[in-house]
Write a protein that holds these residues in place. Structure first.
Motif, PDB file in Angstrom:
ATOM      1  N   TRP A  35       0.783  -1.069  -0.052  1.00 51.44           N
ATOM      2  CA  TRP A  35       0.105  -0.088   0.072  1.00 51.44           C
ATOM      3  C   TRP A  35       1.048   1.424   0.481  1.00 51.44           C
ATOM      4  CZ3 TRP A  35      -1.783   2.939   4.655  1.00 51.44           C
ATOM      5  CH2 TRP A  35      -2.293   3.932   4.339  1.00 51.44           C
ATOM      6  N   LEU A  36       0.910   2.198  -1.045  1.00 50.20           N
ATOM      7  CA  LEU A  36       1.778   2.686  -1.183  1.00 50.20           C
ATOM      8  C   LEU A  36       1.191   4.704  -1.173  1.00 50.20           C
ATOM      9  CD1 LEU A  36       4.118   0.897  -3.590  1.00 50.20           C
ATOM     10  CD2 LEU A  36       4.276   1.750  -1.234  1.00 50.20           C
ATOM     11  N   THR A  54       7.561   4.367  -4.707  1.00 51.86           N
ATOM     12  CA  THR A  54       6.197   4.674  -5.872  1.00 51.86           C
ATOM     13  C   THR A  54       5.810   3.447  -6.027  1.00 51.86           C
ATOM     14  OG1 THR A  54       6.840   4.666  -8.191  1.00 51.86           O
ATOM     15  CG2 THR A  54       6.469   6.258  -6.987  1.00 51.86           C
ATOM     16  N   ILE A  55       4.983   2.781  -6.866  1.00 48.96           N
ATOM     17  CA  ILE A  55       4.870   1.036  -7.638  1.00 48.96           C
ATOM     18  C   ILE A  55       5.480   0.285  -8.422  1.00 48.96           C
ATOM     19  CG2 ILE A  55       2.716   0.129  -9.017  1.00 48.96           C
ATOM     20  CD1 ILE A  55       2.217   0.048  -6.325  1.00 48.96           C
ATOM     21  N   ASN A  56       6.118   1.327  -9.059  1.00 52.28           N
ATOM     22  CA  ASN A  56       7.155   1.571 -10.364  1.00 52.28           C
ATOM     23  C   ASN A  56       7.923   0.799  -9.446  1.00 52.28           C
ATOM     24  OD1 ASN A  56       5.427   1.462 -12.580  1.00 52.28           O
ATOM     25  ND2 ASN A  56       6.020   3.307 -12.656  1.00 52.28           N
ATOM     26  N   ASP A  75      -3.856  -2.808  -1.941  1.00 56.37           N
ATOM     27  CA  ASP A  75      -4.606  -1.987  -2.222  1.00 56.37           C
ATOM     28  C   ASP A  75      -4.883  -1.727  -4.217  1.00 56.37           C
ATOM     29  OD1 ASP A  75      -4.996   0.822  -3.236  1.00 56.37           O
ATOM     30  OD2 ASP A  75      -3.778   1.506  -3.023  1.00 56.37           O
ATOM     31  N   GLU A  76      -6.216  -2.768  -4.276  1.00 58.63           N
ATOM     32  CA  GLU A  76      -6.475  -3.218  -5.073  1.00 58.63           C
ATOM     33  C   GLU A  76      -6.410  -2.117  -6.980  1.00 58.63           C
ATOM     34  OE1 GLU A  76     -10.501  -4.705  -7.757  1.00 58.63           O
ATOM     35  OE2 GLU A  76     -10.269  -4.932  -5.744  1.00 58.63           O
ATOM     36  N   ARG A  77      -6.407  -0.785  -6.077  1.00 56.83           N
ATOM     37  CA  ARG A  77      -6.470   0.108  -7.588  1.00 56.83           C
ATOM     38  C   ARG A  77      -4.765   0.683  -7.621  1.00 56.83           C
ATOM     39  NH1 ARG A  77      -6.708   5.392  -3.693  1.00 56.83           N
ATOM     40  NH2 ARG A  77      -4.445   3.930  -2.484  1.00 56.83           N
ATOM     41  N   ASN A  78      -4.101   0.709  -6.806  1.00 58.72           N
ATOM     42  CA  ASN A  78      -2.920  -0.361  -7.163  1.00 58.72           C
ATOM     43  C   ASN A  78      -1.807  -1.039  -7.593  1.00 58.72           C
ATOM     44  OD1 ASN A  78      -2.618   3.800  -7.330  1.00 58.72           O
ATOM     45  ND2 ASN A  78      -3.375   3.181  -5.660  1.00 58.72           N
ATOM     46  N   PHE A  79      -2.648  -2.358  -7.819  1.00 58.88           N
ATOM     47  CA  PHE A  79      -1.767  -3.508  -7.794  1.00 58.88           C
ATOM     48  C   PHE A  79      -1.909  -3.697  -8.891  1.00 58.88           C
ATOM     49  CE2 PHE A  79      -1.377  -8.048  -6.994  1.00 58.88           C
ATOM     50  CZ  PHE A  79      -0.898  -8.132  -5.609  1.00 58.88           C
ATOM     51  N   ASP A  80      -0.771  -3.431  -9.892  1.00 59.27           N
ATOM     52  CA  ASP A  80      -0.931  -3.266 -11.337  1.00 59.27           C
ATOM     53  C   ASP A  80       0.735  -4.571 -11.276  1.00 59.27           C
ATOM     54  OD1 ASP A  80      -0.569  -2.837 -13.823  1.00 59.27           O
ATOM     55  OD2 ASP A  80       0.259  -0.795 -13.734  1.00 59.27           O
ATOM     56  N   PHE A  81       0.869  -5.279 -11.091  1.00 60.72           N
ATOM     57  CA  PHE A  81       2.118  -6.026 -11.448  1.00 60.72           C
ATOM     58  C   PHE A  81       2.229  -6.785 -13.519  1.00 60.72           C
ATOM     59  CE2 PHE A  81       2.262  -5.046  -7.029  1.00 60.72           C
ATOM     60  CZ  PHE A  81       3.117  -4.088  -7.233  1.00 60.72           C
ATOM     61  N   GLU A  82       3.119  -7.799 -12.992  1.00 60.35           N
ATOM     62  CA  GLU A  82       2.514  -8.789 -14.540  1.00 60.35           C
ATOM     63  C   GLU A  82       1.553 -10.326 -13.566  1.00 60.35           C
ATOM     64  OE1 GLU A  82       4.073  -9.047 -17.745  1.00 60.35           O
ATOM     65  OE2 GLU A  82       4.853  -6.527 -17.537  1.00 60.35           O
ATOM     66  N   LYS A  83       0.736 -10.438 -14.549  1.00 62.18           N
ATOM     67  CA  LYS A  83       0.133 -11.242 -14.785  1.00 62.18           C
ATOM     68  C   LYS A  83       0.686 -12.664 -13.783  1.00 62.18           C
ATOM     69  CE  LYS A  83      -3.557  -8.525 -14.604  1.00 62.18           C
ATOM     70  NZ  LYS A  83      -4.385  -8.142 -13.317  1.00 62.18           N
ATOM     71  N   SER A  84       2.071 -13.207 -14.393  1.00 57.94           N
ATOM     72  CA  SER A  84       2.615 -13.924 -13.645  1.00 57.94           C
ATOM     73  C   SER A  84       3.521 -14.008 -12.726  1.00 57.94           C
ATOM     74  CB  SER A  84       3.711 -14.672 -15.210  1.00 57.94           C
ATOM     75  OG  SER A  84       4.250 -13.417 -15.043  1.00 57.94           O
ATOM     76  N   MET A  85       3.508 -12.982 -12.048  1.00 58.44           N
ATOM     77  CA  MET A  85       3.738 -12.311 -10.716  1.00 58.44           C
ATOM     78  C   MET A  85       3.574 -14.178  -9.825  1.00 58.44           C
ATOM     79  SD  MET A  85       5.701 -10.655  -8.740  1.00 58.44           S
ATOM     80  CE  MET A  85       6.332  -8.701  -9.819  1.00 58.44           C
TER      81      MET A  85
END
Length: 433
Positions: A35-36, A54-56, A75-85
């Protein structure tokens, strides 16, 4: 400790709240609970100190541990990772987190059962389901969603308990079965609506209850340390401040800084355990309890100024939405009240309290039966609730959630008598259509 980081058996880079990165002896990195970005729990929860990360900055990791579904951990709003993570999650009970991650398209879930140990590269990972339904109150259902992670590498170990605070018995079990524990990462706060949101308390009573709740939590943390006997203890998770219109509630929130927790523990005899404190991007060599930077205490005056001058001005997402239609809202409240009672019965949950909702200045009983009340009509033992009708609309439509609204301090509560029933607040989580 002049050795380079890659020679450490196990390190932890702290970011904020329950977020940080475990680094193994071969350089493998496991990110925890990212959560960032300010504004979880319907907009009110914010970080202090203000984050630079930051997320990056945290995308180049080898796996992510997600302890549970609350937005200060996921934090679903910003949970933006590769789907294979690779995502490390507890495989236990009715798992809302696994359902959510699967629906979002994540395909590489590492599911670990309660007290199961697996190997992940140079790490051994063991996970634990909730240690207690509630550490301080009787509950029929209580905690369903939390988890804890024990991570070890070359005999150096850390238990990341986050919100899954151990009981004294489970702390002893961890020492006897998995010990010695090098680092215990323990929550010392009481995130939630009490006492800040309870209008049956005067301001002086809220401050007194804030102090009592913190003292209770500190004493429990000391009992965990006494039972577990870790080499080091890190006050961890539950660190936040309120922004927006609710910022005035910070002074009796049931939380405090990790500095205050450490200061309290240092007045007690917790030897041989040593308390460790970290700031954003400080990295701890867990084996030796040495950080790569000198610790800087939290500046309370700076925190108060930042809340007043900056965070107080933020708007919550629902405040930007139109006022809902009153007739439709009342009809849906009646439907949700009936559904809530049915679901509570299915789970064996009940309460002696009547729940009353204030909507557009009128009172409605929503438990145990739905009824439009007169303004001065008495209902016996009661929990009266009031919240922004726009947020209430979102809760009914499952765009928001009653539990998150409570934790975010959005619900004003008036309780008579002032008695906490965990099962009643569990039941209110079923309030939706």
């Amino acid at each position: 400790m002049s050795m380079t980081l890659d020679k450490h058996k196990l390190s932890f880079k702290f970011i904020a709240n329950a977020c940080g990165i475990f680094i193994g002896k071969n350089g493998t990195q496991i990110l925890c609970d990212p959560w960032l970005v300010d504004g979880v729990f319907d907009g009110s929860w914010c970080h202090f100190p203000k984050l630079k990360t930051t997320i990056n900055d945290v995308k180049n990791v080898d796996a992510i541990y997600i302890s549970h579904l609350h937005p200060d951990h996921f934090d679903e709003r910003n949970f933006d990772f590769e789907k294979s993570m690779p995502l490390i999650v507890l495989d236990h009970g009715p798992n809302f987190l696994i359902k959510k991650l699967t629906a979002l398209g994540y395909k590489n879930l590492i599911k670990i059962k309660n007290e199961e140990t697996i190997n992940f590269r140079e790490f051994k990972l063991t996970m634990f389901s909730p240690f207690a339904k509630h550490n301080f109150h009787d509950a029929t259902i209580g905690n369903l969603i939390d988890s804890a992670l024990l991570i070890s590498c070359d005999g150096v170990s850390a238990i990341n308990a986050n919100d899954n605070t151990p009981t004294i018995e489970s702390a002893s079990m961890l020492r006897e079965k998995y010990g010695p524990i090098t680092l215990a990462m323990l929550n010392y706060n009481a995130a939630g609506p009490y006492p800040s949101c309870f209008d049956n308390l005067t301001e002086e009573e809220k401050i007194a209850e804030n102090d009592r709740v913190l003292e209770r939590n500190f004493n429990h943390v000391k009992s965990i340390i006494d039972a577990m006997k870790p080499k080091y203890m890190l006050p961890f998770a539950g660190a936040y401040v309120l922004g927006g219109d609710l910022h005035y509630k910070n002074k009796y929130l049931g939380t405090t800084t990790w500095d205050e927790c450490a200061k309290w523990l240092e007045t007690k005899n917790i030897e041989p355990t040593k308390v460790i404190l970290l700031r954003e991007n400080d990295t701890l060599d867990i084996e030796y309890g040495v950080a790569d930077k000198k610790y800087e205490p939290i500046n309370l005056e700076e925190m108060r100024r930042y809340i007043k001058d900056d965070l107080s001005k933020i708007k919550y997402p629902h405040q930007l939405e139109p006022t809902p239609n009153k007739e439709q809202l009342i009809a849906d409240i009646e439907k949700a009240a009936k559904g809530m009672k049915e679901r509570m019965g299915r789970f064996g949950v009940s309460s002696t309290f009547n729940v009353v909702l204030d909507v557009f200045g009128e009172r409605y009983s929503i438990y145990p039966t739905f009824k439009h009340l007169q303004m001065d009509e008495e209902v016996g033992d009661k929990l009266e609730c009031k919240l922004d009708e726009r947020l209430l609309r979102n809760i009914l439509d499952r765009k928001s959630h009653w539990n998150n609204a409570e934790i975010g301090a959005h619900v004003s509560l008036n309780r008579s008598p002032n008695k906490y029933e965990p099962d009643l607040h569990t039941g209110l989580q079923f309030f939706h259509i």
